[in-house]
Design a protein around this motif. Structure first.
Motif, PDB file in Angstrom:
ATOM      1  N   LEU A 259      25.657   6.838  -3.839  1.00  0.00           N
ATOM      2  CA  LEU A 259      25.189   8.169  -3.460  1.00  0.00           C
ATOM      3  C   LEU A 259      24.086   8.671  -4.391  1.00  0.00           C
ATOM      4  O   LEU A 259      23.111   9.286  -3.940  1.00  0.00           O
ATOM      5  N   ARG A 260      24.228   8.413  -5.692  1.00  0.00           N
ATOM      6  CA  ARG A 260      23.179   8.820  -6.638  1.00  0.00           C
ATOM      7  C   ARG A 260      21.877   8.083  -6.320  1.00  0.00           C
ATOM      8  O   ARG A 260      20.801   8.681  -6.370  1.00  0.00           O
ATOM      9  N   TRP A 261      21.974   6.807  -6.000  1.00  0.00           N
ATOM     10  CA  TRP A 261      20.786   6.031  -5.633  1.00  0.00           C
ATOM     11  C   TRP A 261      20.148   6.606  -4.374  1.00  0.00           C
ATOM     12  O   TRP A 261      18.927   6.800  -4.314  1.00  0.00           O
ATOM     13  N   LEU A 262      20.964   6.873  -3.363  1.00  0.00           N
ATOM     14  CA  LEU A 262      20.462   7.413  -2.108  1.00  0.00           C
ATOM     15  C   LEU A 262      19.777   8.764  -2.327  1.00  0.00           C
ATOM     16  O   LEU A 262      18.658   8.998  -1.849  1.00  0.00           O
ATOM     17  N   LEU A 263      20.438   9.661  -3.060  1.00  0.00           N
ATOM     18  CA  LEU A 263      19.873  10.984  -3.297  1.00  0.00           C
ATOM     19  C   LEU A 263      18.612  10.917  -4.152  1.00  0.00           C
ATOM     20  O   LEU A 263      17.664  11.679  -3.930  1.00  0.00           O
ATOM     21  N   THR A 264      18.562  10.007  -5.117  1.00  0.00           N
ATOM     22  CA  THR A 264      17.360   9.819  -5.926  1.00  0.00           C
ATOM     23  C   THR A 264      16.196   9.376  -5.050  1.00  0.00           C
ATOM     24  O   THR A 264      15.073   9.853  -5.202  1.00  0.00           O
ATOM     25  N   ASN A 265      16.465   8.470  -4.114  1.00  0.00           N
ATOM     26  CA  ASN A 265      15.420   8.031  -3.189  1.00  0.00           C
ATOM     27  C   ASN A 265      14.955   9.160  -2.270  1.00  0.00           C
ATOM     28  O   ASN A 265      13.854   9.091  -1.711  1.00  0.00           O
TER      29      ASN A 265
ATOM     30  N   GLY B 111      14.596  12.177  -3.436  1.00  0.00           N
ATOM     31  CA  GLY B 111      13.934  13.141  -4.315  1.00  0.00           C
ATOM     32  C   GLY B 111      14.861  14.055  -5.079  1.00  0.00           C
ATOM     33  O   GLY B 111      14.421  15.015  -5.704  1.00  0.00           O
ATOM     34  N   ILE B 112      16.158  13.791  -5.036  1.00  0.00           N
ATOM     35  CA  ILE B 112      17.129  14.595  -5.789  1.00  0.00           C
ATOM     36  C   ILE B 112      17.527  13.794  -7.022  1.00  0.00           C
ATOM     37  O   ILE B 112      18.112  12.713  -6.913  1.00  0.00           O
ATOM     38  N   PHE B 113      17.188  14.305  -8.207  1.00  0.00           N
ATOM     39  CA  PHE B 113      17.423  13.574  -9.440  1.00  0.00           C
ATOM     40  C   PHE B 113      18.562  14.209 -10.228  1.00  0.00           C
ATOM     41  O   PHE B 113      18.798  15.419 -10.148  1.00  0.00           O
ATOM     42  N   PHE B 114      19.275  13.401 -10.992  1.00  0.00           N
ATOM     43  CA  PHE B 114      20.433  13.843 -11.762  1.00  0.00           C
ATOM     44  C   PHE B 114      20.121  13.788 -13.246  1.00  0.00           C
ATOM     45  O   PHE B 114      19.682  12.754 -13.739  1.00  0.00           O
ATOM     46  N   SER B 115      20.357  14.889 -13.940  1.00  0.00           N
ATOM     47  CA  SER B 115      20.130  14.918 -15.380  1.00  0.00           C
ATOM     48  C   SER B 115      21.446  14.768 -16.158  1.00  0.00           C
ATOM     49  O   SER B 115      21.423  14.604 -17.361  1.00  0.00           O
ATOM     50  N   HIS B 116      22.573  14.829 -15.435  1.00  0.00           N
ATOM     51  CA  HIS B 116      23.884  14.729 -16.077  1.00  0.00           C
ATOM     52  C   HIS B 116      24.725  13.681 -15.354  1.00  0.00           C
ATOM     53  O   HIS B 116      24.511  13.406 -14.172  1.00  0.00           O
ATOM     54  N   PRO B 117      25.720  13.140 -16.044  1.00  0.00           N
ATOM     55  CA  PRO B 117      26.631  12.210 -15.369  1.00  0.00           C
ATOM     56  C   PRO B 117      27.419  12.920 -14.273  1.00  0.00           C
ATOM     57  O   PRO B 117      27.616  14.137 -14.320  1.00  0.00           O
ATOM     58  N   THR B 118      27.856  12.171 -13.289  1.00  0.00           N
ATOM     59  CA  THR B 118      28.735  12.698 -12.250  1.00  0.00           C
ATOM     60  C   THR B 118      30.154  12.717 -12.798  1.00  0.00           C
ATOM     61  O   THR B 118      30.662  11.691 -13.240  1.00  0.00           O
ATOM     62  N   SER B 119      30.795  13.875 -12.778  1.00  0.00           N
ATOM     63  CA  SER B 119      32.185  13.972 -13.237  1.00  0.00           C
ATOM     64  C   SER B 119      33.094  13.370 -12.182  1.00  0.00           C
ATOM     65  O   SER B 119      33.041  13.743 -11.011  1.00  0.00           O
ATOM     66  N   MET B 120      33.923  12.421 -12.611  1.00  0.00           N
ATOM     67  CA  MET B 120      34.916  11.815 -11.726  1.00  0.00           C
ATOM     68  C   MET B 120      36.283  12.190 -12.295  1.00  0.00           C
ATOM     69  O   MET B 120      36.723  11.641 -13.305  1.00  0.00           O
TER      70      MET B 120
END
Length: 158
Positions: A63-69, A71-80
């Protein structure tokens, strides 16, 4: 983005395989969930939880890869969020213990992504574990509480 990962350990009485369950939110929006029987029998609830964390990690990475593609970028880790402190400790500890060496190598994917900052592993108490919603039965009050946490509405039948 945040995720809740859990397992129903040994829940199938015919083969004693555990069921992985997780859900993922983007902001306050519930965007993805999955409930799937694990392919092997886990020797402990910690092992089963760790396998569930690995499955959840794979979906988070995708999902992070898909959203990055998009144009949505993550500056923090995803909390699991996980309610098993032992499996969280296994992910944090880079030393293999004799109690954990039977866990297959691919399960250490969660450790890899924790180390590289893709995910974070905060503890969530059982009472707040949203992922349980997908495999267990509950009282009406507990059901309504979990439905509310999933930002869903309960419509009464007429």
């Amino acid at each position: 983005m945040r995720a809740y990962s859990d397992v129903d350990h040994g829940s199938d009485p015919t083969d004693r395989k555990s069921v992985t369950e997780f859900c993922i939110f983007l902001g306050d929006s519930f965007i993805f969930w999955k409930s799937k029987k694990q392919s092997i029998v886990s020797q402990s609830s910690t092992e089963a939880e760790y396998r569930a964390m690995t499955s959840t990690t794979k979906e988070i990475v995708w999902l992070r890869w898909l959203l990055t593609n998009m144009g949505i970028f993550f500056s923090h880790p995803t909390s699991m969020y996980c309610d098993n402190q032992s499996s969280i400790q296994i992910a944090h500890n880079s030393v293999f213990h004799k109690r954990t060496k039977h866990i297959e190598i691919d399960c250490h994917l969660a450790r890899h992504h924790l180390k590289h900052g893709t995910i974070a592993l905060p503890f969530v108490p059982f009472s707040l574990q949203i992922a349980d919603f997908f495999t267990k039965t509950y009282s009406i009050s507990r059901f309504c509480f979990l439905v509310g946490k999933l930002s869903m509405l309960v419509v009464a039948a007429s």
